[in-house]
Design an enzyme around this catalytic site. Sequence first.
Site, short mmCIF file in Angstrom:
data_model
loop_
_atom_site.label_atom_id
_atom_site.label_comp_id
_atom_site.label_asym_id
_atom_site.label_seq_id
_atom_site.Cartn_x
_atom_site.Cartn_y
_atom_site.Cartn_z
N ARG A 161 -1.72 6.36 5.74
CA ARG A 161 -0.75 6.39 4.66
C ARG A 161 -1.40 6.67 3.30
O ARG A 161 -0.77 7.23 2.40
CB ARG A 161 0.06 5.09 4.61
CG ARG A 161 -0.75 3.80 4.48
CD ARG A 161 0.16 2.58 4.65
NE ARG A 161 -0.53 1.30 4.54
CZ ARG A 161 -1.05 0.65 5.55
NH1 ARG A 161 -0.96 1.17 6.78
NH2 ARG A 161 -1.64 -0.52 5.38
N THR A 175 0.80 -1.22 0.00
CA THR A 175 0.00 0.00 0.00
C THR A 175 0.84 1.28 0.00
O THR A 175 0.65 2.16 -0.84
CB THR A 175 -0.94 0.01 1.21
OG1 THR A 175 -1.87 -1.07 1.09
CG2 THR A 175 -1.72 1.32 1.30
#
Length: 550
Positions: free
Chosen positions: A168, A84
């Site tokens: 994030r 990710t």
Amino acid sequence: MKKSILFFVSSLLCMSSFAQKIQDNEASQIYVKPKLVVGIVVDQMRYDYLTRFYNKYGEGGFKRMMNEGFNCKNNHFNYIPTYTAPGHASVYTGTSPMNHGIIGNNWYDKESKTSVYCAGDSTVASVGTADKAGKMSPHRMMTTSFADENRLFTQMQGKTIGVSVKDRGAILPAGHTANAAYWFHGKDEGVFISSTYYQEKLPKWVEKFNDSKTAKSYLKDWNTLYNIKTYTESGDDLNAFEGGFKGKETATFPYDLKKLSKENGGFDIIKSTPYGNSIVADFAMAAVKGEDLGQDDITDVLTVSFSSTDYVGHNFGVSSKEVEDTYIRLDKDLERFFDMLDKTVGKGEYTVFLTADHGAVEVPAYLHEHNVPAGYFEKKGFKSNLNDFTTKTFGSSDLIENISNNQIFLDREKIKVLGLNLEDVQQAIANELITLDNIYYAYTASTIAKGAFTNGIESLFKNGYNLKRSGDVLFEYNPAVISYSKTGSTHGSGLNYDTHVPLLFFGKGIKHGSTLQKTEIIDIAPTISGLLGISFPNGATGQPLEFVLE
């Protein structure tokens, strides 16, 4: 004679005027100025989710992007590992972990000898919660994003806002100069939060959103949007390949989220359902209005990451009815988001791209049942077995400091004290790894760093290898082999199921069409930079996709 002079002067003036018009037209084609650029990353979206669920989608979401915009059908990540954080960073910086430095979600820091989190920052404080979940910033990302370059180009007048369920997913795309990044904090709060990296307190529009108790409204039943019998693009609802939620015996519809939330992290359960995407869409729309995005001639940037697709995929697997329902509902969220942009910013006044941060593998147990080579790598005893090997080979059992992200970090000081050659130790371990079941590739850091690899698996290792942060030996599992639970899907490899992801563009400055020409994830940021006429991100290595732009 006078008539001739007048005619000559008149001709010159006409030619000059015509030349000026040509020059003005050429200048206007150098770049376009959408009022708003919206970057959308769908977490864990395989390319075939566009085609597999196509007939279930409406006309205003994914199909609108395909029908009105440009579809890059052969778009891939160009590095390992496909996680990710590296994915989001690569999309927006236009380069790979080799340069931007985000080599994983977490990684072993060779200086501090501890694991660090990609967005973790102990120097900042949480905003919007007393929990440490807000102690985040983009300080570990070493290069700029195209959003940063737009801020610099506009002398900080163009705004940048990042939004996601994951910290994030909001922070890395928005870059270093963002006005704000917001992410969802569940537990017993159910609110969007930020950090003092951006601001000291939440704006009133964010406080209003949090006070609206929108999160509470999503603690409801999750059932299929349409009759479950029509979900023919996915497998049986009851099977042995799905995880499910604590407090429910089977991973089958329907799910009483209010009831299940008590054993599944409170409001955190929303993240693992389609409603996590819905609340991100709600918040993104509130951000457009609250920040007046796209309301003047200076381009703003909104980054939106739909992360619940990743949670659902990890839990239930690629072929689950839960994944199918999640994408059908995401399509609806995209449609209402685009409709709002049409009304608020203006149809044809904004530009959107949509991609993913990685794909996902089919559940290996499911593949194995259908005679497709697949399996699981057993990590238990892995490090101790390698320690036994280094003891026999080099007379020391503690040469390995850490194993993470399919990388082995060696104790270089210990190797030096023992008078060993670092490259010899690296190569010996790589040679041993390749003899183990379910390990397909193993390379030393020295080989990857020194090699001029431009294609094949070696180039993927090369692009994902950061000289300062990566380990001493890198390895990959066999195709469709993962180190994970026997239920649900994961990702991380350099194989097509993890690298092949959608890439759609539509809106101002975008052609209508499609291509099967190979494109790479690092091409997105240079393409948007070229569209806007701004500097490429400072570490960008991708190339603008000229055929996408009008």
